[in-house]
Design a protein around this motif. Structure first.
Motif, PDB file in Angstrom:
ATOM      1  N   TYR A  37     -35.628  70.910  14.291  1.00 23.03           N
ATOM      2  CA  TYR A  37     -34.395  70.344  13.754  1.00 23.03           C
ATOM      3  C   TYR A  37     -33.633  71.333  12.900  1.00 23.03           C
ATOM      4  O   TYR A  37     -32.407  71.441  13.000  1.00 23.03           O
ATOM      5  CB  TYR A  37     -34.713  69.084  12.936  1.00 23.03           C
ATOM      6  CG  TYR A  37     -35.221  67.930  13.750  1.00 23.03           C
ATOM      7  CD1 TYR A  37     -34.364  67.187  14.543  1.00 23.03           C
ATOM      8  CD2 TYR A  37     -36.571  67.564  13.714  1.00 23.03           C
ATOM      9  CE1 TYR A  37     -34.829  66.106  15.286  1.00 23.03           C
ATOM     10  CE2 TYR A  37     -37.036  66.493  14.455  1.00 23.03           C
ATOM     11  CZ  TYR A  37     -36.163  65.761  15.242  1.00 23.03           C
ATOM     12  OH  TYR A  37     -36.624  64.706  15.980  1.00 23.03           O
ATOM     13  N   ASP A  65     -31.623  74.009  14.867  1.00 23.26           N
ATOM     14  CA  ASP A  65     -30.467  73.428  15.552  1.00 23.26           C
ATOM     15  C   ASP A  65     -29.358  73.057  14.566  1.00 23.26           C
ATOM     16  O   ASP A  65     -28.171  73.308  14.819  1.00 23.26           O
ATOM     17  CB  ASP A  65     -30.886  72.184  16.339  1.00 23.26           C
ATOM     18  CG  ASP A  65     -31.775  72.517  17.529  1.00 23.26           C
ATOM     19  OD1 ASP A  65     -31.825  73.694  17.921  1.00 23.26           O
ATOM     20  OD2 ASP A  65     -32.427  71.592  18.055  1.00 23.26           O
ATOM     21  N   PRO A  88     -31.957  62.694  11.981  1.00 19.96           N
ATOM     22  CA  PRO A  88     -32.117  63.075  13.388  1.00 19.96           C
ATOM     23  C   PRO A  88     -33.389  62.524  14.013  1.00 19.96           C
ATOM     24  O   PRO A  88     -33.438  62.281  15.214  1.00 19.96           O
ATOM     25  CB  PRO A  88     -32.164  64.608  13.326  1.00 19.96           C
ATOM     26  CG  PRO A  88     -31.519  64.975  12.043  1.00 19.96           C
ATOM     27  CD  PRO A  88     -31.847  63.861  11.098  1.00 19.96           C
ATOM     28  N   SER A  89     -34.422  62.326  13.198  1.00 19.12           N
ATOM     29  CA  SER A  89     -35.706  61.888  13.752  1.00 19.12           C
ATOM     30  C   SER A  89     -35.882  60.373  13.765  1.00 19.12           C
ATOM     31  O   SER A  89     -36.653  59.841  14.567  1.00 19.12           O
ATOM     32  CB  SER A  89     -36.855  62.524  12.965  1.00 19.12           C
ATOM     33  OG  SER A  89     -36.820  62.123  11.613  1.00 19.12           O
ATOM     34  N   HIS A 147     -25.604  65.039  12.357  1.00 22.22           N
ATOM     35  CA  HIS A 147     -27.045  64.798  12.316  1.00 22.22           C
ATOM     36  C   HIS A 147     -27.442  63.677  11.353  1.00 22.22           C
ATOM     37  O   HIS A 147     -28.469  63.036  11.543  1.00 22.22           O
ATOM     38  CB  HIS A 147     -27.765  66.085  11.920  1.00 22.22           C
ATOM     39  CG  HIS A 147     -27.333  67.264  12.726  1.00 22.22           C
ATOM     40  ND1 HIS A 147     -26.364  68.147  12.292  1.00 22.22           N
ATOM     41  CD2 HIS A 147     -27.710  67.688  13.954  1.00 22.22           C
ATOM     42  CE1 HIS A 147     -26.171  69.075  13.219  1.00 22.22           C
ATOM     43  NE2 HIS A 147     -26.968  68.819  14.228  1.00 22.22           N
TER      44      HIS A 147
END
Length: 271
Positions: free
Chosen positions: A4, A7, A60-61, A95
């Motif tokens: 992550y 990115d 994001p997760s 994000h």
């Protein structure tokens, strides 16, 4: 495994390269804007473990924590009433679903210190943070080269912002001196995988520099998790605050538990 951090930082570097607003234009009139209260002072003045309550819409997760249209002002006002010592606002859009307008709105509704939490790689973002009402900005050691840490921290201090330097490993501590960090944060979340290591803060604590306030980040699910953070001045809590149906009650319980956490006898000299 998703990386992550790589990115997200790559996105912000591309965005900075396309940014055509000049540093000079953003700097104009900045010194006329009243500074916010100090994050460092608020943490060091806390009788126990001060709570920095965060506003972030998603990750994001894990996806969305709240509805996209959730009003930042309502939530951070509840944090303030509940006794949080400061507020963190995540301003990354793609994000985390945040914006700089979230920080600006928060600043209009609370008197607390406010941290701009983002993946800052460009000095112009520091000026935007100051204009929006931030007290402090997050610089992430793992996302920056040493010379970038020193340069960005220098600009932040020049324009009246404090620096929260986030580290994950002992090897990154040397950057705290380069940044003249006001607050050193130990993030228990691995930013490559977003997995949490709840022992990370305790492993790094003894080596933290004595001049900065010490902040534990991530991994706190509720009041019971605060007992293991003795020796820190504060804890930054995001997901637990955002998932709460009653943010006031949730933060109040964290604040009350934090107040009972006695600081380490080796506590550094307060302000």
């Amino acid at each position: 495994m998703a990386d992550y951090l790589t990115d997200i930082v790559a996105y912000h570097r591309r965005r900075a390269a396309l940014d055509d607003e000049s540093f000079t234009s953003l700097l104009a009139g900045l010194d006329a804007i009243e500074p916010r209260p100090s994050l460092r002072s608020a943490l060091l003045a806390s009788a126990g473990l001060g709570v920095v309550a965060e506003f972030k819409r998603r990750s994001p997760s894990k996806g969305w924590f709240v509805e996209p249209e959730t009003d930042v002002a309502t939530r951070v006002s509840a944090y303030e009433r509940a006794g949080a010592v400061a507020v963190s606002v995540l301003t990354d859009t793609p994000h985390f679903g945040g914006t700089l307008a979230d920080l600006e709105r928060a600043a209009q509704h609370v008197e607390l210190p406010i941290v701009r939490k983002d993946f800052i790689v460009d000095a112009r973002e520091l000026l935007r943070a100051r204009r929006a009402g931030a007290s402090a900005v997050l610089l992430i050691a793992a996302a920056l080269q040493p010379e970038e840490v020193a340069s960005l921290a220098g600009v932040a201090h020049d324009v009246g912002l404090e620096v929260l330097l986030e580290i994950h490993e002992l090897s990154e501590l040397e950057l705290a001196e380069l940044a003249a960090a006001d607050v050193v944060g130990v993030n228990q979340r691995d930013l490559t995988s977003f997995r949490v290591d709840t022992d990370r803060a305790r492993r790094v604590l003894a080596a933290l520099p004595p001049g900065a306030a010490r902040l534990a980040e991530s991994g706190v699910r509720g009041p019971d998790d605060l007992a293991g953070l003795v020796g820190f001045d504060g804890v930054l809590i995001g997901e637990a605050c955002m998932r709460a149906r009653d943010p006031y009650a949730t933060v109040r319980a964290l604040v009350e538990r934090g107040a009972s956490v006695h600081q380490d006898l080796r506590h550094h000299e307060s302000v």
